[in-house]
Design a protein around this motif. Structure first.
Motif, mmCIF file in Angstrom:
data_model
loop_
_atom_site.group_PDB
_atom_site.id
_atom_site.type_symbol
_atom_site.label_atom_id
_atom_site.label_comp_id
_atom_site.label_asym_id
_atom_site.label_seq_id
_atom_site.Cartn_x
_atom_site.Cartn_y
_atom_site.Cartn_z
ATOM 1 N N ARG A 80 0.815 -1.236 0.032
ATOM 2 C CA ARG A 80 0.117 0.072 0.152
ATOM 3 C C ARG A 80 0.839 1.299 -0.149
ATOM 4 O O ARG A 80 0.613 2.454 -0.672
ATOM 5 N N SER A 81 2.059 1.339 0.843
ATOM 6 C CA SER A 81 2.984 2.405 0.988
ATOM 7 C C SER A 81 3.377 2.582 -0.579
ATOM 8 O O SER A 81 3.647 3.865 -0.970
ATOM 9 N N THR B 76 0.923 4.001 -2.792
ATOM 10 C CA THR B 76 0.518 5.460 -2.560
ATOM 11 C C THR B 76 1.681 6.343 -3.060
ATOM 12 O O THR B 76 1.483 7.376 -3.819
ATOM 13 N N ARG B 77 2.858 6.103 -2.816
ATOM 14 C CA ARG B 77 3.745 6.628 -3.315
ATOM 15 C C ARG B 77 3.888 6.751 -4.790
ATOM 16 O O ARG B 77 4.011 7.801 -5.443
ATOM 17 N N ARG C 156 1.340 6.702 -7.066
ATOM 18 C CA ARG C 156 0.178 7.771 -7.262
ATOM 19 C C ARG C 156 0.441 8.894 -6.975
ATOM 20 O O ARG C 156 0.297 10.085 -7.904
ATOM 21 N N VAL D 214 -5.082 10.890 -1.929
ATOM 22 C CA VAL D 214 -4.638 10.421 -0.331
ATOM 23 C C VAL D 214 -4.685 11.929 0.500
ATOM 24 O O VAL D 214 -4.829 12.995 -0.134
ATOM 25 N N ALA E 58 -0.485 11.988 4.544
ATOM 26 C CA ALA E 58 -0.147 10.853 3.826
ATOM 27 C C ALA E 58 1.084 11.309 2.976
ATOM 28 O O ALA E 58 2.173 10.682 2.819
ATOM 29 N N HIS F 170 5.572 10.461 2.835
ATOM 30 C CA HIS F 170 6.510 10.040 1.720
ATOM 31 C C HIS F 170 7.379 11.224 1.380
ATOM 32 O O HIS F 170 8.470 11.012 0.878
#
Length: 210
Positions: A25-26, A29-30, A32, A60, A64, A68
């Motif tokens: 997931r991390s 997210t990064r 995206r 996000v 969040a 990152h």
């Protein structure tokens, strides 16, 4: 004793199983955030591309995003590095076997990369870096590395022998020309003239590189 060990093993496995999805997931997210940053730069330029705007586009929270990338400079420097990697990957993917027989196809591919949204996003960051003291050294260092990598890929794909007098300068001239076409493309659709320039450069490369 054995029971304790078994319980401990199960707990360790559960912890590992829980960590893997979180890591996935991390990474997602990064990814995206980087894609959203590139799109925002290409569409809105530096002034309109805040962390909040990028976070909203990526779907996000701002928190969040800052987890990152703690600063705006961190986010957009990473975005340009991502752009550079994508450009190299895209070029390699066009000619997976390395040097191409059709040099005009290589010239056309290089020009396409410099006239596409990835280059447009990088260009906006260059403009921002020229006025942002904190950003300038990071982008300058990154672009120097990207320039060396792009030159190396171009030499490989064109089958250029850089021990030949003028070969290195010819390849660099091609990249400078492609960058110039990318700049011109920001204002107008220059496709027709660009096609003629690509054909002419292909002829010049045949003469210069042998």
């Amino acid at each position: 004793m054995g029971g304790v060990s078994t319980v401990g093993d199960r707990t360790d496995r559960a912890d590992r199983a829980d960590r893997v999805p979180k890591q996935d997931r991390s990474r997602a997210t990064r990814q995206r955030l980087l894609e959203a940053a590139v799109a925002c730069l290409a569409e809105h330029g530096w002034a309109g591309s805040t962390v909040s705007v990028v976070a909203e586009r990526a779907g996000v929270s701002r928190g969040a995003a800052q987890h990152h990338f703690p600063t705006r400079e961190d986010l957009f420097t990473a975005a340009v590095e991502y752009v550079a990697e994508e450009r190299s990957t895209a070029l390699r993917a066009l000619f997976p076997e390395g040097a191409a027989e059709d040099r005009q196809a290589v010239v056309s591919a290089l020009v396409d990369l410099y006239t596409g949204p990835l280059f447009r996003a990088a260009l906006h960051l260059w403009v921002a870096a020229s006025n942002e003291e904190q950003l300038r050294p990071r982008v300058t260092e990154l672009e120097a590395r990207v320039g060396r990598e792009t030159h190396r890929i171009a030499v490989d794909l064109l089958g250029a022998d850089e021990s030949r007098p003028g070969a290195r300068e010819t390849v660099q001239g091609l990249l400078d020309m492609a960058r110039g076409l990318g700049l011109a493309n920001l204002l107008t659709d220059d496709t027709a003239r660009r096609d003629r320039v690509v054909a002419q450069w292909a002829e010049l490369l045949e003469e210069a590189l042998g």
